[in-house]
Design a protein around this motif. Structure first.
Motif, PDB file in Angstrom:
ATOM      1  N   TYR A 160       0.841  -1.208   0.000  1.00 14.53           N
ATOM      2  CA  TYR A 160       0.000   0.000   0.000  1.00 14.53           C
ATOM      3  C   TYR A 160       0.880   1.263   0.000  1.00 14.53           C
ATOM      4  O   TYR A 160       0.641   2.205  -0.753  1.00 14.53           O
ATOM      5  N   TYR A 161       1.927   1.244   0.838  1.00 15.78           N
ATOM      6  CA  TYR A 161       2.812   2.419   0.902  1.00 15.78           C
ATOM      7  C   TYR A 161       3.816   2.440  -0.254  1.00 15.78           C
ATOM      8  O   TYR A 161       4.208   3.522  -0.700  1.00 15.78           O
ATOM      9  N   LYS A 162       4.193   1.250  -0.739  1.00 16.23           N
ATOM     10  CA  LYS A 162       5.083   1.212  -1.924  1.00 16.23           C
ATOM     11  C   LYS A 162       4.387   1.889  -3.101  1.00 16.23           C
ATOM     12  O   LYS A 162       5.016   2.641  -3.851  1.00 16.23           O
ATOM     13  N   ALA A 163       3.094   1.623  -3.258  1.00 13.68           N
ATOM     14  CA  ALA A 163       2.340   2.219  -4.372  1.00 13.68           C
ATOM     15  C   ALA A 163       2.313   3.746  -4.271  1.00 13.68           C
ATOM     16  O   ALA A 163       2.183   4.439  -5.271  1.00 13.68           O
ATOM     17  N   GLN A 164       2.461   4.250  -3.042  1.00 15.82           N
ATOM     18  CA  GLN A 164       2.495   5.715  -2.843  1.00 15.82           C
ATOM     19  C   GLN A 164       3.933   6.247  -2.813  1.00 15.82           C
ATOM     20  O   GLN A 164       4.151   7.406  -2.473  1.00 15.82           O
ATOM     21  N   HIS A 165       4.902   5.365  -3.093  1.00 14.25           N
ATOM     22  CA  HIS A 165       6.337   5.743  -3.065  1.00 14.25           C
ATOM     23  C   HIS A 165       6.745   6.265  -1.692  1.00 14.25           C
ATOM     24  O   HIS A 165       7.518   7.211  -1.577  1.00 14.25           O
ATOM     25  N   LYS A 166       6.208   5.625  -0.655  1.00 14.47           N
ATOM     26  CA  LYS A 166       6.517   6.071   0.709  1.00 14.47           C
ATOM     27  C   LYS A 166       7.242   4.993   1.518  1.00 14.47           C
ATOM     28  O   LYS A 166       7.356   5.106   2.727  1.00 14.47           O
ATOM     29  N   TYR A 167       7.697   3.940   0.872  1.00 16.92           N
ATOM     30  CA  TYR A 167       8.265   2.793   1.585  1.00 16.92           C
ATOM     31  C   TYR A 167       9.785   2.832   1.577  1.00 16.92           C
ATOM     32  O   TYR A 167      10.391   3.028   0.529  1.00 16.92           O
ATOM     33  N   THR A 168      10.406   2.641   2.751  1.00 21.27           N
ATOM     34  CA  THR A 168      11.862   2.416   2.818  1.00 21.27           C
ATOM     35  C   THR A 168      12.116   1.203   3.706  1.00 21.27           C
ATOM     36  O   THR A 168      11.654   1.169   4.856  1.00 21.27           O
ATOM     37  N   GLY A 169      12.839   0.225   3.180  1.00 17.39           N
ATOM     38  CA  GLY A 169      13.197  -0.954   3.969  1.00 17.39           C
ATOM     39  C   GLY A 169      14.582  -0.784   4.572  1.00 17.39           C
ATOM     40  O   GLY A 169      15.477  -0.203   3.945  1.00 17.39           O
ATOM     41  N   ILE A 170      14.733  -1.269   5.813  1.00 16.55           N
ATOM     42  CA  ILE A 170      16.027  -1.199   6.518  1.00 16.55           C
ATOM     43  C   ILE A 170      16.314  -2.582   7.094  1.00 16.55           C
ATOM     44  O   ILE A 170      15.405  -3.225   7.645  1.00 16.55           O
ATOM     45  N   PHE A 171      17.569  -3.014   6.999  1.00 20.76           N
ATOM     46  CA  PHE A 171      17.950  -4.301   7.583  1.00 20.76           C
ATOM     47  C   PHE A 171      17.913  -4.156   9.106  1.00 20.76           C
ATOM     48  O   PHE A 171      18.659  -3.347   9.674  1.00 20.76           O
ATOM     49  N   GLY A 172      17.032  -4.911   9.753  1.00 18.23           N
ATOM     50  CA  GLY A 172      16.783  -4.713  11.183  1.00 18.23           C
ATOM     51  C   GLY A 172      17.553  -5.632  12.100  1.00 18.23           C
ATOM     52  O   GLY A 172      17.182  -5.789  13.267  1.00 18.23           O
ATOM     53  N   GLU A 173      18.631  -6.262  11.593  1.00 19.33           N
ATOM     54  CA  GLU A 173      19.465  -7.115  12.452  1.00 19.33           C
ATOM     55  C   GLU A 173      20.768  -6.391  12.755  1.00 19.33           C
ATOM     56  O   GLU A 173      21.240  -5.592  11.939  1.00 19.33           O
ATOM     57  N   GLY A 174      21.325  -6.674  13.927  1.00 23.22           N
ATOM     58  CA  GLY A 174      22.574  -6.019  14.325  1.00 23.22           C
ATOM     59  C   GLY A 174      22.333  -5.142  15.542  1.00 23.22           C
ATOM     60  O   GLY A 174      21.330  -5.305  16.252  1.00 23.22           O
ATOM     61  N   GLU A 175      23.251  -4.213  15.779  1.00 25.32           N
ATOM     62  CA  GLU A 175      23.175  -3.368  16.983  1.00 25.32           C
ATOM     63  C   GLU A 175      21.999  -2.397  16.902  1.00 25.32           C
ATOM     64  O   GLU A 175      21.785  -1.768  15.855  1.00 25.32           O
ATOM     65  N   VAL A 176      21.281  -2.247  18.004  1.00 26.62           N
ATOM     66  CA  VAL A 176      20.134  -1.339  18.067  1.00 26.62           C
ATOM     67  C   VAL A 176      20.539   0.074  17.627  1.00 26.62           C
ATOM     68  O   VAL A 176      19.827   0.724  16.854  1.00 26.62           O
ATOM     69  N   ASP A 177      21.694   0.544  18.095  1.00 26.42           N
ATOM     70  CA  ASP A 177      22.106   1.920  17.778  1.00 26.42           C
ATOM     71  C   ASP A 177      22.431   2.094  16.292  1.00 26.42           C
ATOM     72  O   ASP A 177      22.168   3.151  15.726  1.00 26.42           O
ATOM     73  N   ASP A 178      23.001   1.062  15.675  1.00 24.40           N
ATOM     74  CA  ASP A 178      23.314   1.159  14.237  1.00 24.40           C
ATOM     75  C   ASP A 178      22.023   1.239  13.421  1.00 24.40           C
ATOM     76  O   ASP A 178      21.922   2.005  12.463  1.00 24.40           O
ATOM     77  N   ILE A 179      21.037   0.433  13.818  1.00 26.04           N
ATOM     78  CA  ILE A 179      19.742   0.445  13.111  1.00 26.04           C
ATOM     79  C   ILE A 179      19.088   1.813  13.312  1.00 26.04           C
ATOM     80  O   ILE A 179      18.552   2.407  12.367  1.00 26.04           O
ATOM     81  N   PHE A 180      19.189   2.318  14.546  1.00 24.41           N
ATOM     82  CA  PHE A 180      18.614   3.635  14.845  1.00 24.41           C
ATOM     83  C   PHE A 180      19.221   4.716  13.944  1.00 24.41           C
ATOM     84  O   PHE A 180      18.499   5.556  13.400  1.00 24.41           O
TER      85      PHE A 180
END
Ligand code: B4P
Length: 192
Positions: A160-180
């Motif tokens: 739904y959000y990809k169709a609106q060009h509003k989607y960004t995926g982030i790799f959510g594994e690893g250190e909490v601070d790096d993901i932040f």
């Protein structure tokens, strides 16, 4: 107003990252999971009905969570922005959110999706279950049910959000601070 949808399967780190984001940006954190758990703690009728479903790893009805979000938006008229955590979880919730935000003359700026492998999710939730007291974290069968609900009902929200060009995926594994830091870069890129 800056409105961000933080998205991902159960255990992806939505709640964890939301806590850091509200400190960094001063936005209001709206977690439907937290709102439902506070209704359970208060012993309301809504909470009692939600508890049965949540303990079974099943999503609560759309109208219940949409109503809670509508109340929170009205209760916070001066907000700089909102972090939506665990909402929307179905396409009808996503369309309702667009309509609610339009009523407040604002919109979703972007969805940030935390991408985490299944075995990592299960390990995180079982680990949290050792201390959280959350009945939905205690065993693999329940966790598998939550992931099934995510795959069948929640994943389409990303499209739904990809169709609106509003989607960004982030790799959510690893250190909490790096993901932040990665999430902050995306939000800063949205501009104000
Ligand atoms: P939620 O409360 O939203 O819970 P959740 O998906 O389990 O994940 P949460 O975001 O809290 O956990 P996090 O990944 O941060 O939902 C619970 C239930 O409520 C649902 O199953 C449903 O029944 C109902 N519900 C809620 N919203 C609804 C809606 N909109 N519609 C219908 N029903 C709804 O963290 C998990 C663990 O991972 C933590 O222990 C954390 O410390 C750890 N962790 C996080 N990041 C990590 C990292 N980078 N490395 C290692 N560990 C990490």
């Amino acid at each position: 107003m800056q409105n961000i949808v933080l998205f991902g399967p159960p255990g992806a780190g939505k709640g964890t990252q939301s806590q850091k984001l509200i400190e960094q940006y001063g936005y209001i954190h709206l977690s439907t999971g937290d709102l439902l758990r506070s209704q359970i703690a208060l012993g309301t009728q809504l909470g009692q009905k939600a508890k049965e479903l949540m303990d079974a790893g099943i999503l609560v009805p759309d109208e219940v969570v949409i109503g809670m979000i509508a109340s929170e938006l009205t209760a916070n008229p001066g907000a700089k922005g909102f972090i939506f955590d665990g909402f929307p979880r179905t396409v009808p919730q996503a369309t309702a959110l667009d309509a609610l935000l339009a009523d407040h003359s604002t919109s979703v700026k972007g969805m940030i999706a935390l991408e985490v492998a299944h075995d990592v999710l299960v390990a995180r939730l079982l680990n949290r279950g050792l201390t959280s007291g959350r009945p939905d974290d205690v065993n693999e069968v329940l966790i598998a049910k939550r992931v099934d609900e995510y795959n069948s009902k929640t994943k389409p929200v990303a499209d739904y959000y990809k169709a609106q060009h509003k989607y960004t995926g982030i790799f959510g594994e690893g250190e909490v601070d790096d993901i932040f830091q990665q999430i902050c870069r995306v939000i800063d890129g949205f501009g104000r």
